[in-house]
Write a protein that holds these residues in place. Sequence first.
Motif, PDB file in Angstrom:
ATOM      1  N   ASP A  91       0.853  -1.187   0.000  1.00 44.49           N
ATOM      2  CA  ASP A  91       0.000   0.000   0.000  1.00 44.49           C
ATOM      3  C   ASP A  91       0.890   1.238   0.000  1.00 44.49           C
ATOM      4  OD1 ASP A  91       0.781   0.639   2.673  1.00 44.49           O
ATOM      5  OD2 ASP A  91      -0.824  -0.611   3.474  1.00 44.49           O
ATOM      6  N   THR A  92       0.303   2.396  -0.216  1.00 45.90           N
ATOM      7  CA  THR A  92       1.074   3.624  -0.420  1.00 45.90           C
ATOM      8  C   THR A  92       1.964   3.962   0.767  1.00 45.90           C
ATOM      9  OG1 THR A  92      -0.638   4.520  -1.865  1.00 45.90           O
ATOM     10  CG2 THR A  92       0.906   6.091  -0.927  1.00 45.90           C
ATOM     11  N   MET A  93       1.446   3.802   1.980  1.00 48.34           N
ATOM     12  CA  MET A  93       2.223   4.168   3.160  1.00 48.34           C
ATOM     13  C   MET A  93       3.447   3.285   3.324  1.00 48.34           C
ATOM     14  SD  MET A  93       0.897   4.661   7.088  1.00 48.34           S
ATOM     15  CE  MET A  93      -0.289   5.885   6.526  1.00 48.34           C
ATOM     16  N   ASP A  94       3.270   1.968   3.187  1.00 47.23           N
ATOM     17  CA  ASP A  94       4.408   1.050   3.309  1.00 47.23           C
ATOM     18  C   ASP A  94       5.418   1.288   2.194  1.00 47.23           C
ATOM     19  OD1 ASP A  94       3.365  -0.103   5.566  1.00 47.23           O
ATOM     20  OD2 ASP A  94       2.433  -1.775   4.498  1.00 47.23           O
ATOM     21  N   ARG A  95       4.924   1.576   1.011  1.00 46.70           N
ATOM     22  CA  ARG A  95       5.796   1.828  -0.134  1.00 46.70           C
ATOM     23  C   ARG A  95       6.646   3.072   0.109  1.00 46.70           C
ATOM     24  NH1 ARG A  95       1.959   2.426  -4.158  1.00 46.70           N
ATOM     25  NH2 ARG A  95       1.670   0.171  -4.196  1.00 46.70           N
ATOM     26  N   ASP A  96       6.016   4.132   0.591  1.00 43.83           N
ATOM     27  CA  ASP A  96       6.760   5.370   0.867  1.00 43.83           C
ATOM     28  C   ASP A  96       7.800   5.172   1.963  1.00 43.83           C
ATOM     29  OD1 ASP A  96       5.271   6.594  -1.057  1.00 43.83           O
ATOM     30  OD2 ASP A  96       4.103   7.867   0.302  1.00 43.83           O
ATOM     31  N   ASP A  97       7.533   4.246   2.881  1.00 50.45           N
ATOM     32  CA  ASP A  97       8.501   3.960   3.942  1.00 50.45           C
ATOM     33  C   ASP A  97       9.783   3.330   3.403  1.00 50.45           C
ATOM     34  OD1 ASP A  97       6.904   4.992   5.927  1.00 50.45           O
ATOM     35  OD2 ASP A  97       6.076   3.057   6.542  1.00 50.45           O
ATOM     36  N   CYS A  98       9.752   2.833   2.178  1.00 47.10           N
ATOM     37  CA  CYS A  98      10.941   2.241   1.554  1.00 47.10           C
ATOM     38  C   CYS A  98      11.915   3.305   1.048  1.00 47.10           C
ATOM     39  CB  CYS A  98      10.547   1.338   0.387  1.00 47.10           C
ATOM     40  SG  CYS A  98       9.603  -0.119   0.847  1.00 47.10           S
ATOM     41  N   LEU A  99      11.461   4.549   0.979  1.00 45.70           N
ATOM     42  CA  LEU A  99      12.315   5.627   0.481  1.00 45.70           C
ATOM     43  C   LEU A  99      13.265   6.092   1.579  1.00 45.70           C
ATOM     44  CD1 LEU A  99       9.811   7.828  -1.566  1.00 45.70           C
ATOM     45  CD2 LEU A  99      11.393   6.093  -2.415  1.00 45.70           C
ATOM     46  N   LEU A 100      14.539   6.162   1.254  1.00 42.47           N
ATOM     47  CA  LEU A 100      15.535   6.694   2.170  1.00 42.47           C
ATOM     48  C   LEU A 100      15.576   8.213   2.046  1.00 42.47           C
ATOM     49  CD1 LEU A 100      18.424   4.148   1.444  1.00 42.47           C
ATOM     50  CD2 LEU A 100      16.727   4.053   3.269  1.00 42.47           C
ATOM     51  N   PRO A 101      16.020   8.920   3.087  1.00 40.48           N
ATOM     52  CA  PRO A 101      16.071  10.387   3.011  1.00 40.48           C
ATOM     53  C   PRO A 101      17.070  10.859   1.954  1.00 40.48           C
ATOM     54  CG  PRO A 101      17.137   9.596   5.003  1.00 40.48           C
ATOM     55  CD  PRO A 101      16.445   8.415   4.399  1.00 40.48           C
ATOM     56  N   VAL A 102      16.830  12.046   1.432  1.00 42.69           N
ATOM     57  CA  VAL A 102      17.661  12.590   0.352  1.00 42.69           C
ATOM     58  C   VAL A 102      19.132  12.635   0.739  1.00 42.69           C
ATOM     59  CG1 VAL A 102      18.122  14.647  -1.041  1.00 42.69           C
ATOM     60  CG2 VAL A 102      15.757  13.942  -0.600  1.00 42.69           C
ATOM     61  N   ASP A 103      19.428  13.019   1.981  1.00 42.00           N
ATOM     62  CA  ASP A 103      20.833  13.199   2.371  1.00 42.00           C
ATOM     63  C   ASP A 103      21.600  11.895   2.555  1.00 42.00           C
ATOM     64  OD1 ASP A 103      19.370  12.583   4.626  1.00 42.00           O
ATOM     65  OD2 ASP A 103      20.484  13.895   5.966  1.00 42.00           O
ATOM     66  N   CYS A 104      20.941  10.743   2.379  1.00 40.97           N
ATOM     67  CA  CYS A 104      21.676   9.466   2.448  1.00 40.97           C
ATOM     68  C   CYS A 104      22.708   9.371   1.331  1.00 40.97           C
ATOM     69  CB  CYS A 104      20.706   8.283   2.399  1.00 40.97           C
ATOM     70  SG  CYS A 104      19.991   7.957   0.766  1.00 40.97           S
ATOM     71  N   LEU A 105      22.521  10.135   0.254  1.00 36.27           N
ATOM     72  CA  LEU A 105      23.469  10.136  -0.858  1.00 36.27           C
ATOM     73  C   LEU A 105      24.728  10.934  -0.552  1.00 36.27           C
ATOM     74  CD1 LEU A 105      20.945  10.913  -3.753  1.00 36.27           C
ATOM     75  CD2 LEU A 105      22.037   8.703  -3.319  1.00 36.27           C
ATOM     76  N   LEU A 106      24.709  11.715   0.517  1.00 40.12           N
ATOM     77  CA  LEU A 106      25.718  12.764   0.704  1.00 40.12           C
ATOM     78  C   LEU A 106      26.511  12.619   1.979  1.00 40.12           C
ATOM     79  CD1 LEU A 106      23.241  15.609  -0.304  1.00 40.12           C
ATOM     80  CD2 LEU A 106      24.963  14.554  -1.790  1.00 40.12           C
ATOM     81  N   GLN A 107      26.582  11.400   2.518  1.00 41.94           N
ATOM     82  CA  GLN A 107      27.221  11.201   3.816  1.00 41.94           C
ATOM     83  C   GLN A 107      28.729  11.445   3.790  1.00 41.94           C
ATOM     84  OE1 GLN A 107      25.312  10.624   6.730  1.00 41.94           O
ATOM     85  NE2 GLN A 107      23.851  11.282   5.165  1.00 41.94           N
TER      86      GLN A 107
END
Length: 316
Positions: free
Chosen positions: A234-250
């Motif tokens: 469902d939409t909520m569980d699917r959106d929970d799979c997204l990592l925050p934008v700054d994970c690319l910039l550690q």
Amino acid sequence: MLQAKIPPSKTIKSIKRNISGVLLLDKPYGISSNKAVQIAKRIFSAAKCGHTGTLDPMATGLLPLCFGEATKFSSVLLGANKTYEATLRLGFISTTGDAEGEISQFTANAGNPTPSQCEQVLKCFIGRIRQVPPMYSALKHQGKPLYVYARNNKVIERPAREVLIHDIQIKSLIDNELQLHIECGTGTYIRTLAEDIGRALGCGGAYLTQLRRTTIDSFDLFQAQALSTLEAMDTMDRDDCLLPVDCLLQEFPAVILNESAALHIRQGRIISNPPDVHSMPEGNIVRLYDHQQQFLGLGEITDKQKIAAKRLLVNP
């Protein structure tokens, strides 16, 4: 009798969502990276989505996708180290370097190398080596990808390029099928590496029968989701799979701004003398956060220890 005119039916467009984040996708076999982007974009009903570097259709595995504001930083992973699990068929050659091309046996007398012979040869490929990019690649010549010329049976001269191979380990060797674990730097063509290893082993060549990418930088395939799994959520569980934008910039150091400085940087003004940057040299890139730990984007250290906005989120 006059017949009532029926107005043409209008196609109802789905509402696109302005979502932002990073999805670690386990790309399936047989589709391009661009196709995977389009499918994921539809599943999430996302307004904007892009990938961080292609995987060939025959390759599977880790493909980070960037949604919304994360697309501003997708190029960060282009130069990242990667890990692959590759299966080579020795003694055969392919027009494309993989199982998608026309296959022919180099020689019936090539023989099968022993594990010790393979280990000795593979040592020669660890470190900085030179590769000639394959014709079936997205590298451009006079504005066209090389694969366009290859499909028209035209061969373009390609200069060799230096790439870095960190490690190669043998996973198994059964008859003429060699499975390898490969850790490499950016720009490495595993198909070309397979062909070169096959020739160095005295088999005349080799081609890839399977290729799976397992890591990119600090991201691991164990974190990834399959398209079929995402489709069933469902939409909520699917959106929970997204990592925050700054994970690319550690890799960039973090700087916390007070409320006033955060407002000024959003307005495009240079902020002066934040306490966290006193020891940072001019030109350094930093992650910027407000006093509530909300990611604002990237800044650059200027002269006199000031920070100028480099790339900010529109709606942090």
